[in-house]
Enzyme design. Sequence first.
Site, PDB file in Angstrom:
ATOM      1  N   ARG A   1       0.140   2.653 -11.639  1.00  0.00           N
ATOM      2  CA  ARG A   1       0.811   1.767 -10.851  1.00  0.00           C
ATOM      3  C   ARG A   1       2.430   2.399 -11.061  1.00  0.00           C
ATOM      4  NH1 ARG A   1      -3.125   0.875  -9.478  1.00  0.00           N
ATOM      5  NH2 ARG A   1      -4.319  -0.988  -9.133  1.00  0.00           N
TER       6      ARG A   1
ATOM      7  N   HIS B   1       0.923  -1.183  -0.136  1.00  0.00           N
ATOM      8  CA  HIS B   1       0.030   0.048  -0.002  1.00  0.00           C
ATOM      9  C   HIS B   1       0.907   1.324   0.017  1.00  0.00           C
ATOM     10  CE1 HIS B   1      -4.018  -1.619   0.543  1.00  0.00           C
ATOM     11  NE2 HIS B   1      -3.713  -2.431   1.385  1.00  0.00           N
TER      12      HIS B   1
ATOM     13  N   CYS C   1       0.505   1.670  -5.754  1.00  0.00           N
ATOM     14  CA  CYS C   1      -0.378   2.633  -6.494  1.00  0.00           C
ATOM     15  C   CYS C   1       0.023   3.989  -6.683  1.00  0.00           C
ATOM     16  CB  CYS C   1      -1.812   3.063  -5.825  1.00  0.00           C
ATOM     17  SG  CYS C   1      -2.789   1.329  -5.442  1.00  0.00           S
TER      18      CYS C   1
END
Length: 228
Positions: free
Chosen positions: A203, A126, A194
């Site tokens: 990405r 993340h 991300c």
Amino acid sequence: MSLRGTVRGFGELLISAGLVLLLFVAYQLVWTNVEAQRAQNSVSDAIRNQWERPTQSTATAEKPAAEQAPTDFGQGFAFMYIPRLGKKFDVPVLNGVGLDVLARGIGHYPGTARPGQVGNFAVAGHRATHGEPFAYLDQVKQGDVVIVETRKRWLRYVIDGTKIVLPTDVWVIDPVPGKPKAVPTEKLITLTTCNPRWASYERMIVSGHLETSAPKADGPPSELARGA
């Protein structure tokens, strides 16, 4: 109901909605990170405890870490250090990339190479909330190192570069990225997250290659030993 009452009721509704939204934002930005840190600590303890136990057999113990059988989904099996991101960057690596896994550390894409193997050791993390281990991955530059600690070895990868791709560009985790039919001969690493940080329509891909692999008995790489 009078116009004044209607306006007052509508105003109270907006205030309530604002409070709910504020609480949700606070949960996402703060509490998910608190929960993730607790989960990471638990996974880290489990990995260390597992490593302290004797291996099941001499044959298994003699195999390099890269040759060990894959762990179960959600089970931790290694640690990742990125000196560029600070001395405290010490995050467990787990098998799988489901949301429940990524909330507890860095996830290893199933089917990609294990640490130290020929092929592409590909991971995801993340960039915002839920521990956000890759929050500042954009600061990692060519020539920086990513160090992976397994049960038996220290693996030192050197970063080759960064690229931005679409979420559909899954070729980045192929054994030879961009060449689906090629037979891998190198030991690569690919970190995915991300981009931009608070969105997910792109990405960020940080890639590198294995430069050194050493037994744990030799001590950690110099970047960790000197607290880089």
